[in-house]
Design a protein around this motif. Sequence first.
Motif, PDB file in Angstrom:
ATOM      1  N   ALA A   1       0.838  -1.212   0.000  1.00 47.74           N
ATOM      2  CA  ALA A   1       0.000   0.000   0.000  1.00 47.74           C
ATOM      3  C   ALA A   1       0.870   1.257   0.000  1.00 47.74           C
ATOM      4  O   ALA A   1       0.570   2.227  -0.710  1.00 47.74           O
ATOM      5  CB  ALA A   1      -0.941  -0.011   1.200  1.00 47.74           C
ATOM      6  N   LEU A   2       1.951   1.235   0.749  1.00 46.37           N
ATOM      7  CA  LEU A   2       2.873   2.374   0.776  1.00 46.37           C
ATOM      8  C   LEU A   2       3.528   2.574  -0.591  1.00 46.37           C
ATOM      9  O   LEU A   2       3.581   3.693  -1.106  1.00 46.37           O
ATOM     10  CB  LEU A   2       3.942   2.153   1.855  1.00 46.37           C
ATOM     11  N   LEU A   3       4.004   1.491  -1.195  1.00 48.08           N
ATOM     12  CA  LEU A   3       4.622   1.588  -2.526  1.00 48.08           C
ATOM     13  C   LEU A   3       3.618   2.057  -3.575  1.00 48.08           C
ATOM     14  O   LEU A   3       3.988   2.768  -4.508  1.00 48.08           O
ATOM     15  CB  LEU A   3       5.251   0.251  -2.918  1.00 48.08           C
ATOM     16  N   ASN A   4       2.352   1.664  -3.421  1.00 48.65           N
ATOM     17  CA  ASN A   4       1.310   2.103  -4.366  1.00 48.65           C
ATOM     18  C   ASN A   4       1.120   3.618  -4.356  1.00 48.65           C
ATOM     19  O   ASN A   4       0.604   4.184  -5.320  1.00 48.65           O
ATOM     20  CB  ASN A   4      -0.038   1.440  -4.049  1.00 48.65           C
TER      21      ASN A   4
ATOM     22  N   ILE B   1       6.106 -12.279  -1.825  1.00 48.03           N
ATOM     23  CA  ILE B   1       4.765 -12.033  -2.365  1.00 48.03           C
ATOM     24  C   ILE B   1       4.805 -11.343  -3.725  1.00 48.03           C
ATOM     25  O   ILE B   1       4.035 -11.674  -4.624  1.00 48.03           O
ATOM     26  CB  ILE B   1       3.937 -11.211  -1.351  1.00 48.03           C
ATOM     27  N   LEU B   2       5.708 -10.368  -3.879  1.00 45.05           N
ATOM     28  CA  LEU B   2       5.756  -9.622  -5.144  1.00 45.05           C
ATOM     29  C   LEU B   2       6.304 -10.455  -6.290  1.00 45.05           C
ATOM     30  O   LEU B   2       5.891 -10.284  -7.437  1.00 45.05           O
ATOM     31  CB  LEU B   2       6.617  -8.363  -4.994  1.00 45.05           C
ATOM     32  N   ALA B   3       7.242 -11.354  -6.001  1.00 44.59           N
ATOM     33  CA  ALA B   3       7.961 -12.081  -7.053  1.00 44.59           C
ATOM     34  C   ALA B   3       7.099 -13.185  -7.671  1.00 44.59           C
ATOM     35  O   ALA B   3       7.053 -14.308  -7.176  1.00 44.59           O
ATOM     36  CB  ALA B   3       9.257 -12.660  -6.501  1.00 44.59           C
TER      37      ALA B   3
ATOM     38  N   PRO C   1       2.466   1.547 -13.620  1.00 45.34           N
ATOM     39  CA  PRO C   1       2.456   2.574 -12.585  1.00 45.34           C
ATOM     40  C   PRO C   1       2.567   1.925 -11.196  1.00 45.34           C
ATOM     41  O   PRO C   1       2.202   0.765 -11.016  1.00 45.34           O
ATOM     42  CB  PRO C   1       1.103   3.263 -12.775  1.00 45.34           C
ATOM     43  N   TRP C   2       3.072   2.706 -10.233  1.00 41.92           N
ATOM     44  CA  TRP C   2       3.237   2.165  -8.871  1.00 41.92           C
ATOM     45  C   TRP C   2       1.922   1.679  -8.288  1.00 41.92           C
ATOM     46  O   TRP C   2       1.904   0.704  -7.531  1.00 41.92           O
ATOM     47  CB  TRP C   2       3.882   3.221  -7.966  1.00 41.92           C
ATOM     48  N   LYS C   3       0.821   2.323  -8.640  1.00 39.66           N
ATOM     49  CA  LYS C   3      -0.467   1.905  -8.073  1.00 39.66           C
ATOM     50  C   LYS C   3      -0.882   0.520  -8.560  1.00 39.66           C
ATOM     51  O   LYS C   3      -1.777  -0.108  -7.986  1.00 39.66           O
ATOM     52  CB  LYS C   3      -1.558   2.936  -8.370  1.00 39.66           C
ATOM     53  N   SER C   4      -0.214  -0.011  -9.614  1.00 39.63           N
ATOM     54  CA  SER C   4      -0.550  -1.349 -10.118  1.00 39.63           C
ATOM     55  C   SER C   4       0.304  -2.454  -9.488  1.00 39.63           C
ATOM     56  O   SER C   4       0.086  -3.629  -9.780  1.00 39.63           O
ATOM     57  CB  SER C   4      -0.411  -1.395 -11.637  1.00 39.63           C
ATOM     58  N   LEU C   5       1.254  -2.085  -8.639  1.00 37.04           N
ATOM     59  CA  LEU C   5       2.090  -3.101  -7.984  1.00 37.04           C
ATOM     60  C   LEU C   5       1.226  -3.921  -7.031  1.00 37.04           C
ATOM     61  O   LEU C   5       0.538  -3.381  -6.169  1.00 37.04           O
ATOM     62  CB  LEU C   5       3.227  -2.424  -7.205  1.00 37.04           C
ATOM     63  N   GLU C   6       1.253  -5.223  -7.213  1.00 38.05           N
ATOM     64  CA  GLU C   6       0.481  -6.128  -6.363  1.00 38.05           C
ATOM     65  C   GLU C   6       1.159  -7.492  -6.355  1.00 38.05           C
ATOM     66  O   GLU C   6       2.111  -7.714  -7.107  1.00 38.05           O
ATOM     67  CB  GLU C   6      -0.969  -6.217  -6.839  1.00 38.05           C
ATOM     68  N   PRO C   7       0.698  -8.412  -5.503  1.00 42.27           N
ATOM     69  CA  PRO C   7       1.342  -9.722  -5.430  1.00 42.27           C
ATOM     70  C   PRO C   7       1.495 -10.375  -6.797  1.00 42.27           C
ATOM     71  O   PRO C   7       0.568 -10.364  -7.618  1.00 42.27           O
ATOM     72  CB  PRO C   7       0.405 -10.529  -4.529  1.00 42.27           C
ATOM     73  N   GLY C   8       2.687 -10.909  -7.047  1.00 41.87           N
ATOM     74  CA  GLY C   8       2.967 -11.658  -8.261  1.00 41.87           C
ATOM     75  C   GLY C   8       3.285 -10.835  -9.490  1.00 41.87           C
ATOM     76  O   GLY C   8       3.533 -11.402 -10.550  1.00 41.87           O
ATOM     77  N   THR C   9       3.305  -9.501  -9.389  1.00 42.22           N
ATOM     78  CA  THR C   9       3.509  -8.674 -10.576  1.00 42.22           C
ATOM     79  C   THR C   9       4.972  -8.324 -10.845  1.00 42.22           C
ATOM     80  O   THR C   9       5.272  -7.698 -11.860  1.00 42.22           O
ATOM     81  CB  THR C   9       2.701  -7.356 -10.492  1.00 42.22           C
ATOM     82  N   ALA C  10       5.875  -8.712  -9.969  1.00 43.58           N
ATOM     83  CA  ALA C  10       7.285  -8.345 -10.129  1.00 43.58           C
ATOM     84  C   ALA C  10       8.133  -9.579 -10.429  1.00 43.58           C
ATOM     85  O   ALA C  10       7.696 -10.720 -10.256  1.00 43.58           O
ATOM     86  CB  ALA C  10       7.798  -7.651  -8.869  1.00 43.58           C
ATOM     87  N   THR C  11       9.353  -9.324 -10.867  1.00 40.21           N
ATOM     88  CA  THR C  11      10.337 -10.376 -11.107  1.00 40.21           C
ATOM     89  C   THR C  11      11.509 -10.159 -10.166  1.00 40.21           C
ATOM     90  O   THR C  11      12.065  -9.053 -10.108  1.00 40.21           O
ATOM     91  CB  THR C  11      10.840 -10.328 -12.569  1.00 40.21           C
ATOM     92  N   LEU C  12      11.868 -11.187  -9.428  1.00 44.73           N
ATOM     93  CA  LEU C  12      13.035 -11.140  -8.555  1.00 44.73           C
ATOM     94  C   LEU C  12      14.260 -11.308  -9.444  1.00 44.73           C
ATOM     95  O   LEU C  12      14.426 -12.347 -10.092  1.00 44.73           O
ATOM     96  CB  LEU C  12      12.970 -12.261  -7.518  1.00 44.73           C
ATOM     97  N   VAL C  13      15.097 -10.271  -9.528  1.00 43.51           N
ATOM     98  CA  VAL C  13      16.245 -10.319 -10.432  1.00 43.51           C
ATOM     99  C   VAL C  13      17.577 -10.487  -9.701  1.00 43.51           C
ATOM    100  O   VAL C  13      18.573 -10.867 -10.320  1.00 43.51           O
ATOM    101  CB  VAL C  13      16.311  -9.087 -11.363  1.00 43.51           C
TER     102      VAL C  13
END
Length: 172
Positions: A95-98, A122-124, A153-165
């Motif tokens: 929520a803070l990152l959003n 959770i994000l990865a 956009p940052w407001k679209s960041l949610e569980p599973g939407t990122a890639t752990l690099v």
Amino acid sequence: MSVAEPRRIVLFRHAKADWPPVADHERPLAERGRLDAAAAGRKLADTGVAFDLALCSTAVRTRETWKLAVHEFPKRPKTVYEERIYEASPGELIALLNETPDDAQNILLIGHNPGVQGLADILAGASEGDARERMTRRGYPAAAFSTLTFTGPWKSLEPGTATLVDYWAPTE
């Protein structure tokens, strides 16, 4: 900056804290923590990523970690000390990152476990190379950090939407 360009989030756990007889929020870094915070800063600086924003917990140990790490950077990013990071759950951190303005492309969040590790997990939704295996094997020791990317956009960041690099810990 376009929201179509990948954004970078580094989730950085504070370095090793001491245990003096003070309130948890006021605990300072231990000597090993001071050394590890500077080493983490050098490792982050070596990536060549220019951070636009650092979000740091208001706890003494996170502020000290950030002060020692950022000293290694060629350019200091804007820093916001955010009390909501202290004892935050992964959902509260999302929520803070959003709330992040979309002109910030690369963000560093300096916080605490279990929230930081939980947020990385959770994000990865995907991972590159052996980053997830190393993070799973090592856990998230003091001064460890993970790097994730996502597009939008940052407001679209949610569980599973990122890639752990990437993942790094002081004893890596």
